[in-house]
Scaffold this motif. Structure first.
Motif, PDB file in Angstrom:
ATOM      1  N   ARG A 161       0.820  -1.217   0.000  1.00 34.67           N
ATOM      2  CA  ARG A 161       0.000   0.000   0.000  1.00 34.67           C
ATOM      3  C   ARG A 161       0.850   1.261   0.000  1.00 34.67           C
ATOM      4  O   ARG A 161       1.877   1.333   0.674  1.00 34.67           O
ATOM      5  N   GLN A 200      -3.762   4.344  -2.232  1.00 34.88           N
ATOM      6  CA  GLN A 200      -4.876   4.786  -1.386  1.00 34.88           C
ATOM      7  C   GLN A 200      -4.984   6.307  -1.284  1.00 34.88           C
ATOM      8  O   GLN A 200      -3.999   6.990  -0.990  1.00 34.88           O
ATOM      9  N   ILE A 225     -10.848  -0.956   1.499  1.00 37.69           N
ATOM     10  CA  ILE A 225     -11.225  -2.294   1.972  1.00 37.69           C
ATOM     11  C   ILE A 225     -12.612  -2.665   1.476  1.00 37.69           C
ATOM     12  O   ILE A 225     -12.863  -3.795   1.036  1.00 37.69           O
ATOM     13  N   VAL A 275      -8.333  -5.984   0.292  1.00 36.44           N
ATOM     14  CA  VAL A 275      -7.624  -7.069   0.994  1.00 36.44           C
ATOM     15  C   VAL A 275      -8.344  -8.415   0.890  1.00 36.44           C
ATOM     16  O   VAL A 275      -8.008  -9.350   1.612  1.00 36.44           O
ATOM     17  N   GLU A 276      -9.288  -8.532  -0.007  1.00 38.62           N
ATOM     18  CA  GLU A 276      -9.955  -9.834  -0.194  1.00 38.62           C
ATOM     19  C   GLU A 276      -8.948 -10.860  -0.704  1.00 38.62           C
ATOM     20  O   GLU A 276      -8.277 -10.655  -1.706  1.00 38.62           O
ATOM     21  N   TYR A 303      -6.195  -0.046   9.600  1.00 33.90           N
ATOM     22  CA  TYR A 303      -7.428  -0.726   9.179  1.00 33.90           C
ATOM     23  C   TYR A 303      -7.125  -1.978   8.361  1.00 33.90           C
ATOM     24  O   TYR A 303      -7.823  -2.985   8.468  1.00 33.90           O
ATOM     25  N   TYR A 304      -6.077  -1.934   7.544  1.00 36.50           N
ATOM     26  CA  TYR A 304      -5.687  -3.135   6.794  1.00 36.50           C
ATOM     27  C   TYR A 304      -5.218  -4.227   7.760  1.00 36.50           C
ATOM     28  O   TYR A 304      -5.522  -5.413   7.578  1.00 36.50           O
ATOM     29  N   GLN A 339      -7.621  -6.543   9.229  1.00 34.47           N
ATOM     30  CA  GLN A 339      -8.177  -7.559   8.329  1.00 34.47           C
ATOM     31  C   GLN A 339      -7.205  -8.700   8.057  1.00 34.47           C
ATOM     32  O   GLN A 339      -7.608  -9.867   7.992  1.00 34.47           O
TER      33      GLN A 339
END
Length: 410
Positions: A95, A154, A168, A173-174, A356-357, A360
């Protein structure tokens, strides 16, 4: 041939293959350095604020498309692109934040901002250029990759609530097994890198206290409830919270930046306003501090006959590195910079929505040094004269490429 010899030969072959790959990466990074520097200067010259990165997005998409990739827009002005390797495997995301700050650029360079009141005074121009350099390297060696690299450009990191959540929501990040990111860091000398194996950056929370009293003439304070006086007592009391209410095992900061009351020298005002920030690494410490702020305001205001209103605005979660991912990143950086140049740093009390990443998938954030006193790169982040030693960009590209390759194989 016995099993021990087979294992030894396999380990030797694997190590030799990694050495060849790292050498190839180093050569590609060196070849692409001018490309990264040129892009960084372009982004510095044409900065855009969070949510407004329209031209920045167009430029990134054009560069990625020229590499044969199929980028897609995300989070409004962000971009997601993938580089699929020759073999199936894990997916590692990298990122970079792409937004600028509402600051007038004051550097004396050809790449000084041409957009009035806009400036890449935090290093995001370098982050963006480095990720494009990373894309160029991976586009060249993709057939050798045992997995997929996902590139995340981002928007809006500087503008709360940030762009990470929107990225997200758009699938950033799937299916990702690990995520890494970096900040070019002026306090660290060029040629060095710092990271942690746990807490890295704090939650940047804000609060506003509005004190209501009863104003009057300065010659008759007995007829008033002086909110300025009440506010002064609150200021002093708030400074005791981290020492008296927070465990010595916890890191926490409470700072005040605003105290406003009155307009005339001989009139006691009706109200006063205090604003400040709280920086913590855990929810329990955050709750403890805000409860103490409320308790102090309540007690002091009750004693004086004043009233108050406390507003809190909770910022990003803390950046907390995954120890296993951080270990691989540190080892990769040592292979690039040397062991003595990579160190475990103290956590920084600034905030970053990279967190936040990490909520996940396992992730690691790192600080790559761009400071150089001999060249005059001494101004701090968010200063109008902030600039960076461009030698650091190749370090960042190589560290993240090697880290990503090693994470694919972990």
């Amino acid at each position: 041939m016995d099993k021990k010899r087979v294992l030894t030969n396999f380990t030797k072959t694997k190590r030799e293959r990694a050495t060849r790959m790292n050498k190839h990466i180093h050569e590609l990074v060196k070849e692409g350095n001018d490309y990264v520097v040129k892009l960084r200067r372009h982004f510095r010259a044409f900065p855009e604020l969070g949510g407004e990165e329209v031209e920045t997005q167009k430029k990134i998409i054009a560069e990625l498309t020229a590499m044969g990739l199929n980028p897609r827009s995300a989070a409004g002005t962000g971009i997601i692109a993938e580089i699929k390797g020759g073999r199936q495997g894990k997916t590692v995301a990298i990122r970079a934040d792409i937004d600028a700050l509402p600051i007038q650029d004051e550097i004396d360079q050809s790449y000084r901002s041409r957009n009035t009141g806009r400036c890449h005074a935090c290093g995001h121009d370098g982050h963006t250029a480095m990720l494009l350099g990373i894309a160029k390297v991976f586009s060249t060696i993709k057939e050798e990759l045992p997995g997929t690299i996902r590139l995340l450009f981002q928007p809006s990191e500087e503008k709360f609530p940030g762009g990470a959540l929107a990225m997200i929501a758009d699938g950033a990040v799937e299916g990702v097994d690990a995520v890494i990111g970096a900040h070019l860091w002026q306090p660290f000398a060029v040629g060095t890198m710092g990271l942690t194996y746990g807490p890295m950056m704090a939650s940047p929370d804000e609060f506003t206290i509005t004190i209501k009293g009863s104003g009057g003439h300065g010659s008759m304070p007995h007829q008033t409830i002086d909110p300025l006086y009440v506010g002064a007592q609150i200021v002093l009391a708030l400074k005791t919270i981290t020492g008296n209410n927070v465990s010595t095992n916890e890191l926490a900061v409470l700072s005040l930046g605003v105290f406003k009351a009155g307009d005339v020298f001989n009139v006691i005002p009706d109200s006063a306003t205090l604003q400040g920030t709280v920086r913590t690494f855990s929810q329990s410490t955050r709750e403890t501090i805000f409860a103490a702020i409320d308790r102090i305001c309540g007690g002091i205001c009750a004693a004086a006959g004043a009233t108050y209103n406390l507003e809190s605005h909770l910022g990003y979660p803390p950046v907390i590195n995954n120890p296993e991912v951080a270990k691989i990143v540190a080892q990769s950086a040592e292979a690039v910079l040397g062991k003595t140049a990579v160190f475990e740093m103290n956590p920084a009390m600034v905030g970053e929505d990279f967190s936040y990443y990490q909520q996940q998938v396992p992730g690691c954030f790192m600080f790559i040094g761009v400071g150089n006193k001999d060249k005059g790169f001494v101004y701090p982040h968010h200063h109008p004269k902030f600039d960076m030693d461009e030698n650091a960009f190749s370090h960042g590209v190589e560290i993240m490429v090697v880290s990503a390759v090693n994470l694919l194989q972990a």
